[in-house]
Design a protein around this motif. Structure first.
Motif, PDB file in Angstrom:
ATOM      1  N   GLU A   1       0.741   1.011  -1.954  1.00  0.00           N
ATOM      2  CA  GLU A   1       1.689   0.904  -3.063  1.00  0.00           C
ATOM      3  C   GLU A   1       1.718   2.262  -3.755  1.00  0.00           C
ATOM      4  O   GLU A   1       0.758   2.650  -4.406  1.00  0.00           O
ATOM      5  CB  GLU A   1       1.262  -0.201  -4.044  1.00  0.00           C
ATOM      6  CG  GLU A   1       2.101  -0.293  -5.290  1.00  0.00           C
ATOM      7  CD  GLU A   1       3.581  -0.469  -5.033  1.00  0.00           C
ATOM      8  OE1 GLU A   1       4.332   0.482  -5.321  1.00  0.00           O
ATOM      9  OE2 GLU A   1       3.990  -1.540  -4.563  1.00  0.00           O
TER      10      GLU A   1
ATOM     11  N   GLY B   1       7.466   0.597  -4.205  1.00  0.00           N
ATOM     12  CA  GLY B   1       7.458  -0.522  -3.274  1.00  0.00           C
ATOM     13  C   GLY B   1       6.351  -0.364  -2.256  1.00  0.00           C
ATOM     14  O   GLY B   1       5.827   0.726  -2.037  1.00  0.00           O
ATOM     15  N   GLU B   2       5.994  -1.458  -1.638  1.00  0.00           N
ATOM     16  CA  GLU B   2       4.893  -1.431  -0.670  1.00  0.00           C
ATOM     17  C   GLU B   2       5.325  -0.805   0.644  1.00  0.00           C
ATOM     18  O   GLU B   2       6.461  -0.957   1.083  1.00  0.00           O
ATOM     19  CB  GLU B   2       4.382  -2.845  -0.434  1.00  0.00           C
ATOM     20  CG  GLU B   2       3.732  -3.437  -1.668  1.00  0.00           C
ATOM     21  CD  GLU B   2       3.349  -4.890  -1.471  1.00  0.00           C
ATOM     22  OE1 GLU B   2       4.081  -5.614  -0.774  1.00  0.00           O
ATOM     23  OE2 GLU B   2       2.327  -5.286  -2.027  1.00  0.00           O
TER      24      GLU B   2
ATOM     25  N   PRO C   1       8.631   0.782   5.066  1.00  0.00           N
ATOM     26  CA  PRO C   1       8.657  -0.008   3.838  1.00  0.00           C
ATOM     27  C   PRO C   1       8.476  -1.488   4.148  1.00  0.00           C
ATOM     28  O   PRO C   1       9.007  -1.980   5.149  1.00  0.00           O
ATOM     29  CB  PRO C   1      10.052   0.248   3.265  1.00  0.00           C
ATOM     30  CG  PRO C   1      10.607   1.391   4.022  1.00  0.00           C
ATOM     31  CD  PRO C   1       9.892   1.460   5.318  1.00  0.00           C
TER      32      PRO C   1
ATOM     33  N   SER D   1       9.892  -4.253   3.461  1.00  0.00           N
ATOM     34  CA  SER D   1      11.172  -4.667   2.922  1.00  0.00           C
ATOM     35  C   SER D   1      11.895  -5.495   3.976  1.00  0.00           C
ATOM     36  O   SER D   1      11.769  -5.213   5.176  1.00  0.00           O
ATOM     37  CB  SER D   1      11.983  -3.412   2.580  1.00  0.00           C
ATOM     38  OG  SER D   1      13.355  -3.665   2.575  1.00  0.00           O
TER      39      SER D   1
END
Length: 67
Positions: free
Chosen positions: A19, A23-24, A39, A41
């Motif tokens: 992180e 965002g992770e 990402p 995502s």
């Protein structure tokens, strides 16, 4: 956790989650021993319906050329 291509073929395994504030990001160890950061995502990775693997979504990317 394993990462697979949409057709079910193995792509790699998530070895770390970072992180950095935007965002992770996951670190994926591929079978050829190279790593790739993506990402975490839905545009890149989605959890499979059985929640046992992540499915890599179709996207285009280019690799940097060595200097």
């Amino acid at each position: 956790m394993k990462v697979c291509l949409p057709d079910g073929k193995a792509y790699g395994e998530i070895t770390a989650v970072y992180e950095f504030g935007a965002g992770e990001v996951v670190d994926i160890l591929k079978p050829n021993t190279k790593t790739e950061m993506l990402p975490l995502s839905p545009d890149f990775l989605r959890l499979s319906p059985d929640k046992k693997t992540f499915l890599l979504q179709s996207f285009e990317f280019t690799e940097a050329t060595p200097e």
